[in-house]
Design an enzyme around this catalytic site. Structure first.
Site: not given
Length: 251
Positions: A12, A131
């Site tokens: 990330d 998500d």
């Protein structure tokens, strides 16, 4: 036995640095993405995922130059996501060295993007990241790195994504993200049962047993993790040895 299960470290990236948080917030730095990518490739990772986590939120394009630098250092399949809104973005990232692209927010806003990527570049190029947070008795999908709730629910959206031609789904449980208490195995198993495409488990890895649960109880095709790898809590060679001993087929 089926296909070998895949172990996938996730980078990330925010402002050029690898970061990791808990439940999508409280980010801390974890190192240089190029060096980490190279180390994971050499350690036996099966794939690498690189997510520019604020690209959609900040409305800019993924850091193409860094994608090229990472791609130059790895010899495993490399998936890139963040701020991909149109075919030109996909083409730019594939040209920069990515093997696959991950779409999330843009696909929810305009689902036809999945059809376009699959038609233009092949289903194998299109990873749809979802998500979702479990709340009020259902899994609700979120946009922009978990910031914006939507009216889409996990299982309905996952089926639509598969029908539109995505090659695989990367499901992150926001409830489990960074908590290190294990993956959302019940939701993973249900996704496996209803979908014709592979599912990558994400969110919740804290120890090697959690990976075993993701593969056996969750029926996941791959398991993705970040902090346990970045901070040296689990090494990929040790994890693969453990899984083999538990009867799980890995590469």
């Amino acid at each position: 036995m089926g296909l070998a299960k895949r172990i996938i470290p996730c980078l990330d990236v925010k402002d050029g640095t690898t970061v990791k948080g808990v439940n999508f917030v409280n980010l801390r730095e974890a190192g240089d993405p190029v060096a980490l990518g190279k180390a994971y490739s050499e350690a036996g990772a099966d794939e690498l995922v690189f997510l520019d986590i604020t690209a959609s939120h900040e409305g800019r394009k993924t850091f193409t130059e860094m994608v090229t630098r990472v791609a130059d250092e790895v010899n495993i399949p490399f998936t890139v996501g963040g701020g991909i809104n149109e075919l030109a973005d996909v083409e730019r990232l594939l040209y920069a060295g990515a093997d696959k692209v991950s779409v999330n927010s843009a696909a929810i806003r305009r689902p036809e993007l999945i059809d376009e990527i699959a038609t233009s570049f092949g289903s194998q190029v299109c990873v749809c990241a979802i998500d979702a947070r479990f709340e009020n008795g259902d899994w609700h999908c979120y946009l922009n790195g978990g910031r914006v709730p939507t009216d889409k629910t996990l299982f309905e959206w996952a089926k639509e994504v598969a029908d539109r031609g995505a090659g695989e789904i990367l499901f992150t449980s926001m409830n489990h993200d960074g908590v290190k208490q294990g993956f959302a195995v019940e939701a993973l198993a249900r996704l496996h049962d209803i979908l014709p495409i592979p599912v990558i488990a994400s969110g919740g890895a804290g120890n090697m047993h959690h990976f075993k649960d993701a593969f056996i109880k969750g029926k996941a095709d791959a398991a993705l993790a970040a902090s346990v790898f970045h901070f040296g809590e689990i090494s990929i060679p040790e994890l693969k040895d453990y899984l083999r001993k538990e009867g799980i087929k890995v590469r």
